[in-house]
Write a protein that holds these residues in place. Structure first.
Motif, PDB file in Angstrom:
ATOM      1  N   LYS A   1      18.019  29.440 -13.811  1.00 43.77           N
ATOM      2  CA  LYS A   1      18.187  30.890 -13.744  1.00 43.77           C
ATOM      3  C   LYS A   1      17.149  31.637 -14.590  1.00 43.77           C
ATOM      4  N   MET A   2      16.213  30.883 -15.202  1.00 46.24           N
ATOM      5  CA  MET A   2      15.208  31.513 -16.062  1.00 46.24           C
ATOM      6  C   MET A   2      14.245  32.390 -15.272  1.00 46.24           C
ATOM      7  N   ASN A   3      13.967  31.984 -14.036  1.00 42.62           N
ATOM      8  CA  ASN A   3      12.938  32.655 -13.255  1.00 42.62           C
ATOM      9  C   ASN A   3      13.306  32.542 -11.783  1.00 42.62           C
ATOM     10  N   ASP A   4      12.975  33.576 -11.001  1.00 42.06           N
ATOM     11  CA  ASP A   4      13.274  33.527  -9.572  1.00 42.06           C
ATOM     12  C   ASP A   4      12.490  32.413  -8.880  1.00 42.06           C
ATOM     13  N   ASN A   5      11.364  32.055  -9.470  1.00 40.74           N
ATOM     14  CA  ASN A   5      10.513  31.007  -8.901  1.00 40.74           C
ATOM     15  C   ASN A   5      10.511  29.809  -9.850  1.00 40.74           C
ATOM     16  N   CYS A   6      11.599  29.071  -9.825  1.00 43.43           N
ATOM     17  CA  CYS A   6      11.787  27.965 -10.761  1.00 43.43           C
ATOM     18  C   CYS A   6      12.185  26.726  -9.984  1.00 43.43           C
ATOM     19  N   MET A   7      11.606  25.560 -10.361  1.00 45.31           N
ATOM     20  CA  MET A   7      12.007  24.335  -9.688  1.00 45.31           C
ATOM     21  C   MET A   7      11.799  23.133 -10.601  1.00 45.31           C
ATOM     22  N   PHE A   8      12.332  21.981 -10.177  1.00 50.39           N
ATOM     23  CA  PHE A   8      12.335  20.767 -10.987  1.00 50.39           C
ATOM     24  C   PHE A   8      11.627  19.653 -10.222  1.00 50.39           C
ATOM     25  N   ILE A   9      10.700  18.967 -10.918  1.00 49.83           N
ATOM     26  CA  ILE A   9       9.943  17.906 -10.259  1.00 49.83           C
ATOM     27  C   ILE A   9       9.709  16.745 -11.224  1.00 49.83           C
ATOM     28  N   SER A  10       9.228  15.652 -10.663  1.00 46.51           N
ATOM     29  CA  SER A  10       8.669  14.556 -11.458  1.00 46.51           C
ATOM     30  C   SER A  10       7.315  14.235 -10.844  1.00 46.51           C
ATOM     31  N   ALA A  11       6.245  14.682 -11.495  1.00 42.75           N
ATOM     32  CA  ALA A  11       4.903  14.431 -10.969  1.00 42.75           C
ATOM     33  C   ALA A  11       4.595  12.932 -10.984  1.00 42.75           C
TER      34      ALA A  11
END
Length: 416
Positions: free
Chosen positions: A368-378
């Protein structure tokens, strides 16, 4: 002149020193010393001992109190008796020339502070003429107010051996005239380096103008959060990536095409807490890629125990650069190494949970920090397709706003 730079040829043993103050509690000091140890390791030093002191603030003459200084000196002497030489003592804050001079007189080993250590790493990492020029300028700026201390060091080196009666002929300490001469030489060198950087900056501005009507995206974040790895995945390039601090110094720009939409992606130098002001000033031409970017991708190492403060450090640095209002995406990287800690008010032992799913992460406060936020593992290439899709969407939106008359070049008007 570069007396404070470490040797790459051999590993040196180091002792770390930090303060516990009203503004910096014991837990925070430990985190800072953990990072300082990582910095020392990156520079080629092996940490063998840490010292901390609880005080109201740094001592103006010796940074730490007299008793703590004597404790460190005793430890160094003990190690020497056991034939384990301590190569240097590193302090977790920037020291004044007076503090360094007084500490050296007591400990009789090489003294470094956080700034000189970071400068050393930058000097090791610099590969291009641009980076080398910027690092050299920062080194001279750091050295200039400490010239008196450097000459004192040389006097001790020259007269410290032999009979102890003032040193050998020809090796006695220089006078004030020589000191002023060196100060003038450094000032002239600084002026020359500034001129070179101004020319480099002019060349880079010309290069940026010749890149055409493409959106510019810059990867920003704390050092060692995985920006270069993400760059390699998106651009299918081979940017140097390593599990050490400041693996990237020179900004690398690559053309990336997602579906039918090309844009420019820049991998920038990582930020760090207590980043020396001289480095920020010297790396102006490199950081201009951040200033010129249309979109910032803020990469966060979610597995780091102090990632929230790292976010604040990056945001504050972006604010100092005048980039706080730019469109920004937040990418939480390294979810494969993330451990969730649940703390309940009545439970003194926090519960940890590993192998957090994407669905669980998307329901956390971080999402919820940013409208454009996501989680990945590069590293594990997890959720990378979703990252590409989000980038495509944001770049497409920006392209329509900034270059409304050439949408047909990329056939994107049908998607809008």
């Amino acid at each position: 002149m570069k007396e404070f730079v470490l040797s790459e040829a051999k590993s040196e043993t180091a002792v770390l020193v930090g303060l516990i103050t009203n503004e910096q509690d014991e837990a925070k000091t430990k985190e800072y010393l953990d990072e300082l140890e990582f910095l020392a390791s990156t520079a080629g030093a092996v940490t063998v001992k840490r010292f901390t002191q609880k005080v109201g603030g740094p001592n103006n003459t010796t940074y730490i109190g007299k008793g703590k200084l004597e404790e460190i000196a005793e430890y160094i002497r003990k190690e020497e008796d056991e034939e384990r030489e301590i190569g240097m003592v590193i302090f977790d804050d920037e020291l004044t020339a007076k503090q360094i001079r007084n500490i050296e007189a007591e400990l009789k080993v090489k003294i470094l502070d956080r700034t000189s250590l970071i400068l050393d790493i930058f000097a090791m990492r610099a590969q291009t003429a641009n980076a080398k020029t910027q690092v050299e300028l920062a080194q001279y700026r750091y050295m200039l107010p400490r010239l008196q201390r450097l000459w004192t060091h040389l006097e001790r080196q020259a007269g410290g051996s032999g009979s102890g009666k003032g040193g050998s002929v020809g090796l006695r300490g220089p006078g004030e005239t020589q000191l002023e001469m060196d100060r003038r030489i450094i000032l002239q060198r600084v002026s020359l380096l500034k001129q070179r950087l101004a020319e480099i900056d002019k060349q880079k501005k010309t290069q940026r103008k010749n890149r055409g009507n493409m959106i510019r995206v810059a990867l920003v974040g704390y050092t060692n959060v995985g920006k270069s790895t993400i760059m390699n995945l998106l651009a299918k390039s081979e940017v140097f990536a390593e599990n050490k601090l400041f693996a990237t110094l020179d900004t690398t720009v690559r053309k990336v095409v997602i579906e039918n939409l090309p844009f420019l992606l820049a991998d920038t130098v990582g930020f760090i807490r207590k980043l020396p002001t001289d480095l920020v000033d010297s790396f102006k031409s490199t950081l201009d890629e951040v200033r010129e970017a249309d979109l910032l991708v803020h990469v966060v190492d979610i597995s780091h125990p102090d990632f929230e403060e790292q976010i604040d450090v990056v945001n504050n640095t972006l604010k100092d650069l005048g980039c706080a209002d730019k469109p920004t995406m937040i990418i939480f990287n390294k979810i494969d190494a993330y451990t969730w800690v649940e703390k309940e008010e009545d439970d003194l032992t926090p519960k940890t949970k590993e192998n957090i799913t994407l669905e669980e992460l998307q329901n956390t406060w971080m999402a919820k920090m940013n409208d454009n936020c996501m989680f990945i593992s590069a590293k594990e290439k997890e959720n990378i397709d979703e990252l590409r899709n989000m980038l495509y969407k944001k770049v497409r939106e920006l392209h329509v706003q900034i270059y409304p008359y050439n949408n047909f070049l990329y056939n994107i008007e049908e998607d809008i």
